[in-house]
Design a protein around this motif. Structure first.
Motif, PDB file in Angstrom:
ATOM      1  N   VAL A   1     104.031  51.945  -0.764  1.00 40.65           N
ATOM      2  CA  VAL A   1     105.459  52.080  -0.472  1.00 40.65           C
ATOM      3  C   VAL A   1     105.714  52.996   0.721  1.00 40.65           C
ATOM      4  CG1 VAL A   1     106.198  51.588  -2.809  1.00 40.65           C
ATOM      5  CG2 VAL A   1     105.710  53.935  -2.149  1.00 40.65           C
ATOM      6  N   TRP A   2     104.724  53.807   1.076  1.00 39.00           N
ATOM      7  CA  TRP A   2     104.897  54.713   2.199  1.00 39.00           C
ATOM      8  C   TRP A   2     104.895  53.977   3.541  1.00 39.00           C
ATOM      9  CZ3 TRP A   2     106.813  59.154   1.133  1.00 39.00           C
ATOM     10  CH2 TRP A   2     106.562  59.733  -0.100  1.00 39.00           C
ATOM     11  N   LEU A   3     104.492  52.711   3.543  1.00 36.99           N
ATOM     12  CA  LEU A   3     104.508  51.937   4.781  1.00 36.99           C
ATOM     13  C   LEU A   3     105.921  51.810   5.344  1.00 36.99           C
ATOM     14  CD1 LEU A   3     101.960  49.055   4.104  1.00 36.99           C
ATOM     15  CD2 LEU A   3     101.759  50.939   5.709  1.00 36.99           C
ATOM     16  N   ILE A   4     106.895  51.655   4.465  1.00 38.18           N
ATOM     17  CA  ILE A   4     108.290  51.542   4.912  1.00 38.18           C
ATOM     18  C   ILE A   4     108.735  52.841   5.575  1.00 38.18           C
ATOM     19  CG2 ILE A   4     110.667  51.208   4.148  1.00 38.18           C
ATOM     20  CD1 ILE A   4     109.463  49.470   1.871  1.00 38.18           C
ATOM     21  N   THR A   5     108.383  53.962   4.956  1.00 33.14           N
ATOM     22  CA  THR A   5     108.705  55.266   5.539  1.00 33.14           C
ATOM     23  C   THR A   5     108.015  55.433   6.881  1.00 33.14           C
ATOM     24  OG1 THR A   5     108.881  56.188   3.325  1.00 33.14           O
ATOM     25  CG2 THR A   5     108.658  57.751   5.142  1.00 33.14           C
ATOM     26  N   ARG A   6     106.731  55.060   6.926  1.00 34.44           N
ATOM     27  CA  ARG A   6     105.962  55.168   8.170  1.00 34.44           C
ATOM     28  C   ARG A   6     106.622  54.362   9.274  1.00 34.44           C
ATOM     29  NH1 ARG A   6     100.321  52.140   8.883  1.00 34.44           N
ATOM     30  NH2 ARG A   6     101.724  50.422   9.242  1.00 34.44           N
ATOM     31  N   CYS A   7     106.978  53.130   8.968  1.00 32.08           N
ATOM     32  CA  CYS A   7     107.595  52.274   9.988  1.00 32.08           C
ATOM     33  C   CYS A   7     108.919  52.858  10.466  1.00 32.08           C
ATOM     34  CB  CYS A   7     107.808  50.869   9.435  1.00 32.08           C
ATOM     35  SG  CYS A   7     106.268  49.993   9.129  1.00 32.08           S
ATOM     36  N   GLY A   8     109.692  53.417   9.533  1.00 28.00           N
ATOM     37  CA  GLY A   8     110.973  54.010   9.909  1.00 28.00           C
ATOM     38  C   GLY A   8     110.815  55.223  10.801  1.00 28.00           C
ATOM     39  N   VAL A   9     109.872  56.090  10.472  1.00 24.09           N
ATOM     40  CA  VAL A   9     109.646  57.291  11.276  1.00 24.09           C
ATOM     41  C   VAL A   9     109.135  56.917  12.662  1.00 24.09           C
ATOM     42  CG1 VAL A   9     108.209  59.359  11.478  1.00 24.09           C
ATOM     43  CG2 VAL A   9     109.291  58.811   9.309  1.00 24.09           C
ATOM     44  N   LEU A  10     108.179  56.024  12.718  1.00 19.22           N
ATOM     45  CA  LEU A  10     107.633  55.616  14.015  1.00 19.22           C
ATOM     46  C   LEU A  10     108.695  54.931  14.875  1.00 19.22           C
ATOM     47  CD1 LEU A  10     104.107  54.250  13.019  1.00 19.22           C
ATOM     48  CD2 LEU A  10     104.655  56.422  14.105  1.00 19.22           C
ATOM     49  N   ARG A  11     109.501  54.097  14.256  1.00 21.11           N
ATOM     50  CA  ARG A  11     110.548  53.390  15.009  1.00 21.11           C
ATOM     51  C   ARG A  11     111.598  54.360  15.528  1.00 21.11           C
ATOM     52  NH1 ARG A  11     114.641  48.883  12.822  1.00 21.11           N
ATOM     53  NH2 ARG A  11     115.202  48.011  14.838  1.00 21.11           N
ATOM     54  N   LYS A  12     111.970  55.330  14.688  1.00 23.82           N
ATOM     55  CA  LYS A  12     112.974  56.313  15.087  1.00 23.82           C
ATOM     56  C   LYS A  12     112.515  57.110  16.298  1.00 23.82           C
ATOM     57  CE  LYS A  12     115.404  60.362  13.357  1.00 23.82           C
ATOM     58  NZ  LYS A  12     115.438  61.362  12.300  1.00 23.82           N
ATOM     59  N   LYS A  13     111.232  57.458  16.329  1.00 27.95           N
ATOM     60  CA  LYS A  13     110.676  58.236  17.439  1.00 27.95           C
ATOM     61  C   LYS A  13     110.279  57.374  18.634  1.00 27.95           C
ATOM     62  CE  LYS A  13     110.316  62.533  15.926  1.00 27.95           C
ATOM     63  NZ  LYS A  13     110.849  63.653  16.652  1.00 27.95           N
ATOM     64  N   GLY A  14     110.221  56.072  18.450  1.00 25.98           N
ATOM     65  CA  GLY A  14     109.801  55.189  19.533  1.00 25.98           C
ATOM     66  C   GLY A  14     108.288  55.104  19.667  1.00 25.98           C
ATOM     67  N   TYR A  15     107.568  55.387  18.584  1.00 31.26           N
ATOM     68  CA  TYR A  15     106.116  55.340  18.590  1.00 31.26           C
ATOM     69  C   TYR A  15     105.646  54.018  17.984  1.00 31.26           C
ATOM     70  CZ  TYR A  15     106.524  60.465  18.961  1.00 31.26           C
ATOM     71  OH  TYR A  15     106.835  61.742  19.342  1.00 31.26           O
ATOM     72  N   ALA A  16     104.403  53.691  18.241  1.00 35.25           N
ATOM     73  CA  ALA A  16     103.769  52.527  17.630  1.00 35.25           C
ATOM     74  C   ALA A  16     102.310  52.870  17.357  1.00 35.25           C
ATOM     75  CB  ALA A  16     103.868  51.308  18.534  1.00 35.25           C
ATOM     76  N   LEU A  17     101.726  52.234  16.361  1.00 38.61           N
ATOM     77  CA  LEU A  17     100.348  52.546  15.993  1.00 38.61           C
ATOM     78  C   LEU A  17      99.368  52.262  17.127  1.00 38.61           C
ATOM     79  CD1 LEU A  17     100.096  51.290  12.306  1.00 38.61           C
ATOM     80  CD2 LEU A  17     100.271  53.634  13.132  1.00 38.61           C
ATOM     81  N   ASP A  18      99.685  51.304  17.980  1.00 40.13           N
ATOM     82  CA  ASP A  18      98.770  50.987  19.072  1.00 40.13           C
ATOM     83  C   ASP A  18      98.957  51.886  20.302  1.00 40.13           C
ATOM     84  OD1 ASP A  18     101.227  49.904  19.694  1.00 40.13           O
ATOM     85  OD2 ASP A  18     100.422  48.019  20.477  1.00 40.13           O
ATOM     86  N   HIS A  19      99.767  52.917  20.183  1.00 40.77           N
ATOM     87  CA  HIS A  19      99.946  53.888  21.279  1.00 40.77           C
ATOM     88  C   HIS A  19      98.954  55.040  21.216  1.00 40.77           C
ATOM     89  CE1 HIS A  19     104.451  52.811  22.091  1.00 40.77           C
ATOM     90  NE2 HIS A  19     103.619  51.821  22.358  1.00 40.77           N
ATOM     91  N   TRP A  20      98.081  55.076  20.199  1.00 40.07           N
ATOM     92  CA  TRP A  20      97.188  56.227  20.013  1.00 40.07           C
ATOM     93  C   TRP A  20      96.236  56.379  21.183  1.00 40.07           C
ATOM     94  CZ3 TRP A  20      92.010  57.495  18.197  1.00 40.07           C
ATOM     95  CH2 TRP A  20      91.903  58.807  17.751  1.00 40.07           C
ATOM     96  N   TYR A  21      95.557  55.311  21.560  1.00 31.49           N
ATOM     97  CA  TYR A  21      94.610  55.400  22.678  1.00 31.49           C
ATOM     98  C   TYR A  21      95.300  55.690  24.016  1.00 31.49           C
ATOM     99  CZ  TYR A  21      90.914  53.906  19.559  1.00 31.49           C
ATOM    100  OH  TYR A  21      90.013  53.841  18.520  1.00 31.49           O
TER     101      TYR A  21
END
Length: 165
Positions: A118-138
């Motif tokens: 269920v934390w995936l929804i929270t994760r997606c919301g936080v990342l979207r709010k900040k303008g981040y994406a999981l593929d931005h790490w590198y």
């Protein structure tokens, strides 16, 4: 003595500290805190941050006297971190050149990768709010490394310009 050889020798010897400092910090951090991100992810981000910070510290140490260089190093780190943590029009313009913005994004993404259920929804919301994406790490890590290389180039140019040892 050749200035380039001198600079590279000092930089190479300092790489021991570059590797040891994040390891010592993380050993204490993981003892007091249990983050979701792996110690390897955090260590990689911290190595990239230390790479930049040591480069800019070289430049400040060459340009200023020792006491002033320490003061400027601390003030610069604090101010850049405060600027990067704010969401404003100024940060949107200057943010791409601030190391603490890229470090913060890399740390948040490293933590967010480990969320499940269920934390995936929270994760997606936080990342979207900040303008981040999981593929931005590198790309964040690459930008930190490039900023570190650029800061070392500035330090070397200052060394040549002011003929300081």
């Amino acid at each position: 003595m050749n200035s380039l050889a001198y600079f590279l020798a000092k930089d190479t010897v300092d790489h021991i500290n570059t590797i040891v400092k994040p390891a010592v910090y993380l050993s204490m951090f993981y003892f007091f805190n249990n983050p979701r991100s792996s110690i390897l992810d955090n260590n990689v981000v911290l190595l990239c941050v230390v790479c930049f910070v040591t480069g800019i510290t070289y430049a400040l140490a060459i340009y200023f006297e020792p006491g002033q260089a320490q003061l400027w190093s601390v003030l610069l780190s604090v101010v850049l971190t405060l600027v990067a943590s704010k969401d404003s029009a100024f940060t949107a313009i200057v943010g791409d050149y601030i190391y603490s913005k890229w470090a913060l994004e890399a740390f948040i993404i490293a933590n967010a990768k480990r969320y499940s259920g269920v934390w995936l929804i929270t994760r997606c919301g936080v990342l979207r709010k900040k303008g981040y994406a999981l593929d931005h790490w590198y790309p964040c890590l690459l930008k930190l490394i490039l900023l570190g290389a650029a800061s070392r180039c500035v330090a070397f140019l200052l060394l040549i310009t002011f003929q300081k040892k």
